[in-house]
Design a protein around this motif. Structure first.
Motif, mmCIF file in Angstrom:
data_model
loop_
_atom_site.group_PDB
_atom_site.id
_atom_site.type_symbol
_atom_site.label_atom_id
_atom_site.label_comp_id
_atom_site.label_asym_id
_atom_site.label_seq_id
_atom_site.Cartn_x
_atom_site.Cartn_y
_atom_site.Cartn_z
ATOM 1 N N ILE A 94 -39.355 -47.397 -8.123
ATOM 2 C CA ILE A 94 -39.803 -46.556 -7.021
ATOM 3 C C ILE A 94 -39.163 -47.058 -5.740
ATOM 4 O O ILE A 94 -38.798 -48.227 -5.634
ATOM 5 C CB ILE A 94 -41.345 -46.508 -6.901
ATOM 6 C CG1 ILE A 94 -41.926 -47.900 -6.677
ATOM 7 C CG2 ILE A 94 -41.963 -45.854 -8.127
ATOM 8 C CD1 ILE A 94 -43.415 -47.923 -6.411
ATOM 9 N N LYS B 12 -46.378 -47.245 2.444
ATOM 10 C CA LYS B 12 -47.658 -46.570 2.678
ATOM 11 C C LYS B 12 -47.716 -45.248 1.901
ATOM 12 O O LYS B 12 -48.734 -44.918 1.301
ATOM 13 C CB LYS B 12 -47.873 -46.325 4.166
ATOM 14 C CG LYS B 12 -48.222 -47.580 4.931
ATOM 15 C CD LYS B 12 -48.512 -47.290 6.381
ATOM 16 C CE LYS B 12 -48.932 -48.555 7.096
ATOM 17 N NZ LYS B 12 -49.226 -48.351 8.500
ATOM 18 N N LYS B 13 -46.605 -44.518 1.896
ATOM 19 C CA LYS B 13 -46.560 -43.263 1.133
ATOM 20 C C LYS B 13 -46.617 -43.532 -0.365
ATOM 21 O O LYS B 13 -47.292 -42.808 -1.106
ATOM 22 C CB LYS B 13 -45.295 -42.481 1.485
ATOM 23 C CG LYS B 13 -45.314 -41.888 2.869
ATOM 24 C CD LYS B 13 -44.037 -41.136 3.173
ATOM 25 C CE LYS B 13 -44.038 -40.637 4.615
ATOM 26 N NZ LYS B 13 -42.760 -40.042 4.999
ATOM 27 N N LEU B 14 -45.919 -44.577 -0.814
ATOM 28 C CA LEU B 14 -45.941 -44.918 -2.234
ATOM 29 C C LEU B 14 -47.341 -45.293 -2.694
ATOM 30 O O LEU B 14 -47.794 -44.860 -3.757
ATOM 31 C CB LEU B 14 -44.967 -46.069 -2.520
ATOM 32 C CG LEU B 14 -43.485 -45.757 -2.353
ATOM 33 C CD1 LEU B 14 -42.660 -47.028 -2.449
ATOM 34 C CD2 LEU B 14 -43.024 -44.734 -3.380
ATOM 35 N N SER C 111 -50.139 -44.311 -1.369
ATOM 36 C CA SER C 111 -50.917 -43.075 -1.381
ATOM 37 C C SER C 111 -50.628 -42.261 -2.644
ATOM 38 O O SER C 111 -51.540 -41.737 -3.279
ATOM 39 C CB SER C 111 -50.603 -42.252 -0.129
ATOM 40 O OG SER C 111 -51.291 -41.037 -0.152
ATOM 41 N N GLN C 112 -49.365 -42.176 -3.019
ATOM 42 C CA GLN C 112 -48.989 -41.436 -4.234
ATOM 43 C C GLN C 112 -49.580 -42.086 -5.489
ATOM 44 O O GLN C 112 -50.085 -41.383 -6.373
ATOM 45 C CB GLN C 112 -47.469 -41.358 -4.358
ATOM 46 C CG GLN C 112 -46.822 -40.476 -3.321
ATOM 47 C CD GLN C 112 -45.306 -40.633 -3.266
ATOM 48 O OE1 GLN C 112 -44.717 -41.453 -3.963
ATOM 49 N NE2 GLN C 112 -44.671 -39.835 -2.405
ATOM 50 N N LEU C 113 -49.544 -43.413 -5.552
ATOM 51 C CA LEU C 113 -50.117 -44.102 -6.709
ATOM 52 C C LEU C 113 -51.624 -43.918 -6.752
ATOM 53 O O LEU C 113 -52.203 -43.728 -7.827
ATOM 54 C CB LEU C 113 -49.749 -45.586 -6.676
ATOM 55 C CG LEU C 113 -48.277 -45.909 -6.913
ATOM 56 C CD1 LEU C 113 -48.014 -47.402 -6.739
ATOM 57 C CD2 LEU C 113 -47.816 -45.438 -8.287
ATOM 58 N N ASN C 114 -52.260 -43.931 -5.604
ATOM 59 C CA ASN C 114 -53.694 -43.702 -5.530
ATOM 60 C C ASN C 114 -54.031 -42.304 -6.046
ATOM 61 O O ASN C 114 -54.982 -42.120 -6.798
ATOM 62 C CB ASN C 114 -54.178 -43.894 -4.090
ATOM 63 C CG ASN C 114 -55.671 -43.937 -3.983
ATOM 64 O OD1 ASN C 114 -56.354 -43.032 -4.429
ATOM 65 N ND2 ASN C 114 -56.177 -44.996 -3.377
ATOM 66 N N GLN C 115 -53.230 -41.305 -5.657
ATOM 67 C CA GLN C 115 -53.452 -39.934 -6.121
ATOM 68 C C GLN C 115 -53.272 -39.812 -7.633
ATOM 69 O O GLN C 115 -53.867 -38.944 -8.265
ATOM 70 C CB GLN C 115 -52.520 -38.972 -5.398
ATOM 71 C CG GLN C 115 -52.873 -38.784 -3.935
ATOM 72 C CD GLN C 115 -51.832 -37.991 -3.167
ATOM 73 O OE1 GLN C 115 -50.875 -37.478 -3.722
ATOM 74 N NE2 GLN C 115 -52.007 -37.917 -1.854
ATOM 75 N N LYS C 116 -52.466 -40.696 -8.219
ATOM 76 C CA LYS C 116 -52.276 -40.701 -9.677
ATOM 77 C C LYS C 116 -53.381 -41.461 -10.398
ATOM 78 O O LYS C 116 -53.352 -41.589 -11.614
ATOM 79 C CB LYS C 116 -50.919 -41.315 -10.030
ATOM 80 C CG LYS C 116 -49.751 -40.464 -9.629
ATOM 81 C CD LYS C 116 -48.442 -41.129 -10.034
ATOM 82 C CE LYS C 116 -47.257 -40.267 -9.648
ATOM 83 N NZ LYS C 116 -45.976 -40.876 -10.056
ATOM 84 N N TYR D 150 -54.410 -44.769 -9.662
ATOM 85 C CA TYR D 150 -54.340 -46.227 -9.572
ATOM 86 C C TYR D 150 -55.164 -46.689 -8.372
ATOM 87 O O TYR D 150 -54.906 -46.272 -7.255
ATOM 88 C CB TYR D 150 -52.889 -46.696 -9.443
ATOM 89 C CG TYR D 150 -52.048 -46.317 -10.633
ATOM 90 C CD1 TYR D 150 -52.217 -46.975 -11.854
ATOM 91 C CD2 TYR D 150 -51.097 -45.312 -10.549
ATOM 92 C CE1 TYR D 150 -51.444 -46.624 -12.951
ATOM 93 C CE2 TYR D 150 -50.325 -44.964 -11.643
ATOM 94 C CZ TYR D 150 -50.501 -45.624 -12.846
ATOM 95 O OH TYR D 150 -49.745 -45.275 -13.931
#
Length: 176
Positions: free
Chosen positions: A91, A96-98, A100-105, A107
């Motif tokens: 990745i 910060k964006k990464l 957030s994206q992992l949290n949305q998945k 994690y």
């Protein structure tokens, strides 16, 4: 989301020798063959995020050591070895964006590993808990865990454990 650092350092705060070596960790006596709480910690996390240097070090181990998804934060890596394609992912981008994206998945608890990645997360104030095991050796030089900081970050001591009268593992939580 909670971001954890779980790492060993020398007494003078280095996580590896100047050439990335970890031999000093392998020399530790371990009469109980303990993992010093590592397996218990790994049960509490959802995934691991590490940098390229740490990833390349992990590839030198006899086998892949993780049973959780691994995200390699790298702007230079373009490809993974075939035998770990289903275990790791490269990745890149704004951390910060990464996150957030992992949290949305889904994690929620990330293990952040690797000197430069840890320092980047600290720079963005994205580390929530730090568990440091101090090894009674002074390396004199090497890869610093924290590096230079522009502003202080305060942590609260949670607990300390001593293993084999040699290792001191301390757990800290970020004060916000």
């Amino acid at each position: 989301m909670t971001n954890y650092v779980y790492i060993a350092t020398s007494l003078d705060g280095f996580i590896a020798t100047s050439n990335g070596g970890l031999e000093w960790l392998e020399e530790l006596p371990n009469p109980e063959q303990s993992d010093y709480g590592y397996a218990e910690f790994m049960k509490s996390i959802d995934a691991i995020m590490m940098g390229r240097n740490t990833f390349e070090k992990v590839l030198t181990f006899a086998q892949w050591v993780y049973n959780k998804p691994v995200f390699i934060l790298s702007n230079s890596l373009t490809k993974l070895p075939d035998d770990i394609l289903d275990k790791a992912e490269i990745i890149k981008g704004d951390i910060k964006k990464l996150i957030s994206q992992l949290n949305q998945k889904g994690y929620k608890n990330l293990y952040i590993d690797g000197g430069q990645v840890i320092q980047s997360f600290l720079q963005e104030d994205l580390i929530d808990e730090i568990i440091i095991t101090r090894v009674p050796i002074i390396l004199g030089k090497g890869v610093s865990l924290f590096g230079e900081r522009e502003k202080p970050l305060k942590f609260r001591h949670q607990k300390t454990q001593i293993y084999n009268n040699i290792l001191v593992k301390s757990h800290y939580i970020r004060e916000r």
